[in-house]
Enzyme design. Sequence first.
Site, PDB file in Angstrom:
ATOM      1  N   ASP A 280       0.814  -1.212   0.000  1.00  0.00           N
ATOM      2  CA  ASP A 280       0.000   0.000   0.000  1.00  0.00           C
ATOM      3  C   ASP A 280       0.844   1.257   0.000  1.00  0.00           C
ATOM      4  OD1 ASP A 280      -2.736   1.173   0.249  1.00  0.00           O
ATOM      5  OD2 ASP A 280      -1.905   1.971   2.107  1.00  0.00           O
ATOM      6  N   LEU A 361      -7.725   6.914   1.696  1.00  0.00           N
ATOM      7  CA  LEU A 361      -7.783   7.962   0.666  1.00  0.00           C
ATOM      8  C   LEU A 361      -6.502   8.070  -0.146  1.00  0.00           C
ATOM      9  CD1 LEU A 361      -9.496  10.777   2.768  1.00  0.00           C
ATOM     10  CD2 LEU A 361     -10.559   9.297   1.070  1.00  0.00           C
ATOM     11  N   ARG A 362      -5.559   7.151   0.119  1.00  0.00           N
ATOM     12  CA  ARG A 362      -4.297   7.241  -0.596  1.00  0.00           C
ATOM     13  C   ARG A 362      -4.490   7.055  -2.105  1.00  0.00           C
ATOM     14  NH1 ARG A 362      -1.201   4.057   2.638  1.00  0.00           N
ATOM     15  NH2 ARG A 362      -0.629   5.841   3.925  1.00  0.00           N
ATOM     16  N   GLY A 363      -5.437   6.220  -2.491  1.00  0.00           N
ATOM     17  CA  GLY A 363      -5.704   6.007  -3.913  1.00  0.00           C
ATOM     18  C   GLY A 363      -6.192   7.270  -4.597  1.00  0.00           C
ATOM     19  N   VAL A 366      -3.096   9.768  -4.881  1.00  0.00           N
ATOM     20  CA  VAL A 366      -2.087   9.351  -5.862  1.00  0.00           C
ATOM     21  C   VAL A 366      -2.613   9.501  -7.284  1.00  0.00           C
ATOM     22  CG1 VAL A 366      -0.799   7.364  -6.725  1.00  0.00           C
ATOM     23  CG2 VAL A 366      -0.896   7.809  -4.274  1.00  0.00           C
TER      24      VAL A 366
END
Length: 423
Positions: A280, A361-363, A366
Site C-alpha cells: 500500500d 484515501l491514498r488512492g 495518488v
Amino acid sequence: MASLLGTSSSAIWASPSLSSSSSTPSTSPICFRPGKLFGGKLNAGIQIRPKKNRSRYHVSVMNVATEINSTEQVGKFDSKKSARPVYPFAAIVGQDEMKLCLLLNVIDPKIGGVMIMGDRGTGKSTTVRSLVDLLPEINVVAGDPYNSDPIDPEFMGVEVRERVEKGEKVPVIATKINMVDLPLGATEDRVCGTIDIEKALTEGVKAFEPGLLAKANRGILYVDEVNLLDDHLVDVLLDSAASGWNTVEREGISISHPARFILIGSGNPEEGELRPQLLDRFGMHAQVGTVRDADLRVKIVEERARFDSDPKDFRETYKTEQDKLQDQISTARANLSSVQIDRELKVKISRVCSELNVDGLRGDIVTNRAAKALAALKGKDRVTPDDVATVIPNCLRHRLRKDPLESIDSGVLVSEKFAEIFS
C-alpha cells in the site's frame, strides 16, 4: 504513450547496475597516518593496536554519503563517464506501462514510488537502473550526508536547519538525484545507520554513521526482489515511508534525519507475495509481461548483442533521444505546479475509488497527482479524462481487496469502473 516514451528498439535483459549505490566502492577508503593514534574504532569495534616501539597508524573511514556530495566526487558518479555503462532508457522498447510509471515518479516524487511485478527476465531491473541517466539535478547543502535542501526545511537535516535558523549561509552545490540499491542481505545497521556508543560516552558527542536511508534522502531507493526482503527491513521501510524520517535509538541515544525517497521495488509474484502494509506504500503498480512476438524477441536479442559488444557506441546512437527525454522531464517538473485539475474530475476519481471499495484515501491522492504529472509530461496545463484513464489502473490496481475466486485482472476491473462513471 509511445511518443512520450520513445519508439526505439531495445533490449530488456539485465544489464550491469549503475547507480550512486553501485558506483560507490564496496569498501570505504582507508587512510593510514603515522604518529599519534586518534580514536582506534572502526565501525563495529575493529581496532589496530601497533606493537611497542613501532610507529602508530590511524585508520579512518570516510563518510560515503558526504563523499558523494563533494564537488570533486560528483563527476565520478556520472554514468556517462563510468566504466560500467548502463543501457539507455530510450532504447527500451515496449513495457510502456512500467516506463510511464517511472517517469511520473521522477516528475512528482510525492506520488510515492512504483511497484513493478512481472515475469523473470523481462527487463525490470534494467529499466529501473537505466533511469539514472534521466534523473535531473537538485541543489543540496555541500558536505551534508543527508542531501539536505538549502531552502525547504522539510528536507533539511537537524544540523543544517539549525545553521539556517541562525542566519548562517550554507554552501550549495548541484548534483544529480541519487539512486541507491538496497541489497536483500543488508543489515539493519547498514540501512538505518549506526551510533558510536563509545564516542558518545567518552567525548559526549553524538557520532553517527549514516546508512542507506540517509543516502537515499531526496533520491530513489530501489529494492530488487522486494517480495523476498526480510521482515525486519520491511518494518524499517514502512516506518520511514510513513513519517519521512529515520530515527535510530540505542542505549538512550536518539538521532533522527530526513528520509524522504522514491521507493521503487521489483519482483516476480511467483516467488512470493508482498506484505499488504508495504504494498500500500507504493503509489503506483506496474505489471510487466513477456514479449510474445518472435520478430520483436529477435530484435531485442540483436540490440542487446550490440550493447554488449560496444556499449559506448550503442549509447551514442540513442544520445539525441536521451537528451530530448531528459529535457522533457525537466520541463515537466518545472511546470507541474501550474497544472490544474477540474473539481468534476476529482469527484469522479473519488467515486471510482469509493465504488471499488478502496480502503483509505491514498488512492484518490495518488491518482490526482499522477494525472497532473502525466499532463505536465505531455506539456499541457490542464488534466483531461484521458490522462486519468491512463494512470488510474496503476494507482488503484494493488489497493483492491483480493478475491481468490476472481479470475479477472484487477486493472481491468478499475478500467471498467472508470468507463462506467466517466461515460
